[in-house]
Write an enzyme that holds these catalytic residues in place. Structure first.
Site, PDB file in Angstrom:
ATOM      1  N   HIS A 148       0.816  -1.227   0.000  1.00  0.00           N
ATOM      2  CA  HIS A 148       0.000   0.000   0.000  1.00  0.00           C
ATOM      3  C   HIS A 148       0.849   1.276   0.000  1.00  0.00           C
ATOM      4  O   HIS A 148       0.300   2.377  -0.057  1.00  0.00           O
ATOM      5  CB  HIS A 148      -0.929   0.035   1.223  1.00  0.00           C
ATOM      6  CG  HIS A 148      -1.962  -1.055   1.222  1.00  0.00           C
ATOM      7  ND1 HIS A 148      -2.794  -1.294   0.149  1.00  0.00           N
ATOM      8  CD2 HIS A 148      -2.293  -1.988   2.159  1.00  0.00           C
ATOM      9  CE1 HIS A 148      -3.600  -2.325   0.438  1.00  0.00           C
ATOM     10  NE2 HIS A 148      -3.307  -2.769   1.648  1.00  0.00           N
ATOM     11  N   ASP A 183      -2.890 -10.483  -2.337  1.00  0.00           N
ATOM     12  CA  ASP A 183      -3.440 -10.007  -1.071  1.00  0.00           C
ATOM     13  C   ASP A 183      -4.926  -9.681  -1.290  1.00  0.00           C
ATOM     14  O   ASP A 183      -5.334  -9.323  -2.402  1.00  0.00           O
ATOM     15  CB  ASP A 183      -2.680  -8.744  -0.640  1.00  0.00           C
ATOM     16  CG  ASP A 183      -3.001  -8.297   0.771  1.00  0.00           C
ATOM     17  OD1 ASP A 183      -2.209  -8.605   1.674  1.00  0.00           O
ATOM     18  OD2 ASP A 183      -4.058  -7.635   0.980  1.00  0.00           O
ATOM     19  N   ASP A 272      -4.821 -12.745   3.490  1.00  0.00           N
ATOM     20  CA  ASP A 272      -6.082 -12.286   4.064  1.00  0.00           C
ATOM     21  C   ASP A 272      -7.282 -12.620   3.183  1.00  0.00           C
ATOM     22  O   ASP A 272      -8.390 -12.142   3.439  1.00  0.00           O
ATOM     23  CB  ASP A 272      -6.030 -10.786   4.422  1.00  0.00           C
ATOM     24  CG  ASP A 272      -5.261  -9.953   3.421  1.00  0.00           C
ATOM     25  OD1 ASP A 272      -4.913 -10.479   2.345  1.00  0.00           O
ATOM     26  OD2 ASP A 272      -5.007  -8.774   3.713  1.00  0.00           O
TER      27      ASP A 272
HETATM   28 ZN   LIG Z   1      -4.378  -7.082   2.777  1.00  0.00          ZN
END
Ligand SMILES: [Zn+2]
Length: 330
Positions: A148, A183, A272
């Site tokens: 990110h 992800d 995740d």
């Molecule tokens: Zn994540």
């Protein structure tokens, strides 16, 4: 497969995070990497090695000097302002639209962590080096995560973009990298770093930003810009996506990756997407992570795995190593 790991990440242990209008216990915690490390050893995945030091140059190839300077001194400034036992550094003011950006202002106008972030970048670089030297695969067990973080902004538990730094380092050595981000969250930082670049392909499978973080990026119509047009692929997926739909999207991603004809594959390995992840809404089961690894291994590319998200502390070690073992058997 070799795993690169440094215990320096233990210095980065935020107790709480702000979410849903209140403080909650942090989910991006040291126990994540410690659990995975124990499982890597228990299942004899391969040697565990400390990262080498690569200096600041590979980081400067990707990140803005202002961000790097700020991160390197923010903890000290915060402690100076609020005392040695200060609570976690969380800003109470932001440079919103219409306000001036003050990179040299008070610490309340600037914020972050450093040693752990630097060590995570070195961990990804060490894994990249090992693949560049001929290993079929390597695993960078790095935290804090990176995908990110953009060139000049940190966020989403990420400070330096470990995988982007590794991809750039490989590109600087004449290799042609493709990045696959699995992800649950879109890798907005990685996308933005390479968005105008034709020489680094980026593909991401993630929860649709209409309901999932990072909300402002990761839509299907983001295909790259200028020379980079066509080198960015976003596959936003519906809430409660299961393995079947996920595998279809992954097959599509690999058809585009094959067309790009990379020399090396870098995988932003977020776990995740697991059905019982506390902050996500996909439904991949424990065994699906073995299949995920097999599909990645089926691409027959030198592959570098960089650890990203995944917050179910009970399942995280097993599902992480499932991907890596699946890769080796695929
Ligand atoms: Zn994540």
């Amino acid at each position: 497969m070799k795993t690169y790991y440094s215990p320096i990440h233990l210095e980065h242990a935020p107790p709480e995070e702000f979410e849903g209008g209140r403080m909650n216990p942090a989910v991006e915690v040291p126990a994540r990497a410690l659990g995975v490390l124990a499982e890597v050893k228990r299942r004899n995945l391969g040697e565990v090695l400390p990262p080498a030091e690569f200096g600041m140059e590979p980081i400067a190839r990707v990140h803005d000097a202002g961000l790097v300077g700020f991160l390197s001194e923010a903890s000290e400034l915060w402690r100076k302002r609020y005392g040695a036992d200060a609570p976690p550094a969380i800003p109470s003011a932001w440079p919103a639209r219409g306000l001036r950006n003050r990179p040299d202002g008070d610490v309340e106008a600037r914020l972050g962590t450093w040693h752990a972030a630097l060590s995570a970048a070195n961990t990804a670089l060490s894994a990249a080096q090992s693949v560049a030297q001929g290993e079929r695969a390597a695993f960078a067990l790095a935290r804090p995560p990176g995908h990110h973080a953009s060139a000049d902004v940190f966020g989403g538990y990420c400070y330096l973009n470990n995988i982007a730094i590794a991809a750039q380092w490989l590109a600087d050595r004449g290799l042609r990298p493709a990045i696959l981000d699995v992800d649950y969250h879109h890798g907005n930082g990685t996308q933005s770093i390479f968005y105008r670049r034709p020489d680094v392909f980026f593909a991401s499978l993630h929860g649709d930003p209409s309901f999932a973080y990072p909300h402002f990026l990761g839509f299907a119509d983001e295909c790259g810009e200028g020379d980079g047009d066509g080198a960015n692929l976003n596959l936003p997926l519906a809430m409660y996506t299961d393995w079947r739909a996920y595998a279809n999207a992954l097959t599509l991603a690999f058809s585009r990756i094959r067309a790009f004809d990379p020399d090396v594959l870098l995988v932003s390995l977020g776990l995740d997407t697991f059905e019982a992840d506390p902050i996500s809404k996909f439904r991949l089961g424990t065994e699906d992570f073995l299949r995920l690894g097999e599909l990645i291994g089926g691409a027959r590319l030198p592959t570098l795995f960089v650890f990203e998200g995944g917050y179910n502390l009970t399942a995280l070690p097993q599902i992480t190593v499932n991907v890596l073992e699946g890769f080796e058997s695929g």
